[in-house]
Design a protein around this motif. Sequence first.
Motif, short mmCIF file in Angstrom:
data_model
loop_
_atom_site.label_atom_id
_atom_site.label_comp_id
_atom_site.label_asym_id
_atom_site.label_seq_id
_atom_site.Cartn_x
_atom_site.Cartn_y
_atom_site.Cartn_z
N GLN A 82 -6.65 1.72 -6.88
CA GLN A 82 -5.72 0.61 -7.10
C GLN A 82 -4.93 0.88 -8.37
N LEU A 83 -3.68 0.43 -8.38
CA LEU A 83 -2.85 0.53 -9.57
C LEU A 83 -2.34 -0.86 -9.92
N LEU A 84 -2.69 -1.31 -11.11
CA LEU A 84 -2.17 -2.58 -11.63
C LEU A 84 -0.92 -2.26 -12.44
N HIS A 98 -10.29 3.45 -10.02
CA HIS A 98 -10.76 4.44 -9.05
C HIS A 98 -12.22 4.15 -8.73
N SER A 153 -10.22 -5.35 -16.57
CA SER A 153 -10.07 -3.90 -16.46
C SER A 153 -9.56 -3.26 -17.75
N LYS A 208 3.17 5.95 -11.13
CA LYS A 208 3.57 5.91 -9.72
C LYS A 208 4.11 7.26 -9.26
N TYR A 235 -2.84 4.56 -2.47
CA TYR A 235 -3.43 3.58 -3.39
C TYR A 235 -2.88 2.19 -3.06
N GLU A 236 -3.60 1.19 -3.52
CA GLU A 236 -3.14 -0.19 -3.41
C GLU A 236 -2.43 -0.55 -4.70
N TYR A 237 -1.17 -0.98 -4.57
CA TYR A 237 -0.43 -1.39 -5.76
C TYR A 237 -0.51 -2.89 -5.91
N ILE A 238 -0.86 -3.34 -7.12
CA ILE A 238 -0.98 -4.76 -7.41
C ILE A 238 -0.01 -5.10 -8.53
N MET A 294 0.85 -1.20 0.00
CA MET A 294 0.00 0.00 0.00
C MET A 294 0.88 1.24 0.00
N GLU A 330 -11.41 4.59 -3.20
CA GLU A 330 -10.72 3.32 -3.42
C GLU A 330 -9.89 3.43 -4.69
#
Length: 236
Positions: free
Chosen positions: A11-13, A64, A52, A25, A35-38, A1, A9
């Motif tokens: 998230q970044l893929l 988002h 996605s 980034k 953000y949550e990085y995946i 994170m 919410e």
Amino acid sequence: MAGGEEAGELQLLGAWMSPWVIRVKVALQMKGLGYEYIEEDLQRKSDLLLRSNPVHKKVPVLIHDGRPVCESLVVLEYVDEAWPGTGPPLLPADPHDRATARFWATYVNDTFFQSWRALFRSTTAEQRAEAFKNVVPQVETLERAFKECSKGKDFFGGDDVGIVDLALGSFLGWIRVVDELAGTNLLDGEKFPGLAAWAERFLAVDAVAVVMPEAGRIMEHYKGFLAKLAAPAGSS
């Protein structure tokens, strides 16, 4: 994170080595957005990535509040517009300056990268010499663009890092690793003083320093890539 301001919410893929992911980034870091990085395995793409980004099936994807945004330059503009009062703007306020910034960011993707990619993929001295010769004109163009966009200031974006800085700067780690292995010096300070000085300033920006992958890790990945590229067809 990744830490930062609450942004709904988010998230970044991504993939750690990708310049397109690195630029997003850095932008999120500049904006101070949490953000949550995946991390994606690009050989075994996740269902989340395929859902996605069903068209290109590539990273980065910013999600988002459950809604995906794809393509790195589109993501950068989205971040700038969705959080306009947070952090420095990535695009200028003036419409002509905005159009100019978009033009040069696209030039980095569509012209510079496509030319530099041949140097990146070269495995022999002859290939590298030819590819280097072919990419120099694009660097000459970017040197002129820097003078035009920066207006005598530190970055393409003026006083602060902007979208063109992110577009080109995200390649700097890779450019330096390729130079080291190929024996080249793409951003030669004597030939391209503006870009050479800009590169040092960009890499020293806090938001860049905490995001840019370590050079040794990039080098290890690049050597593995070249070994596979040079291997005879059908070998494993």
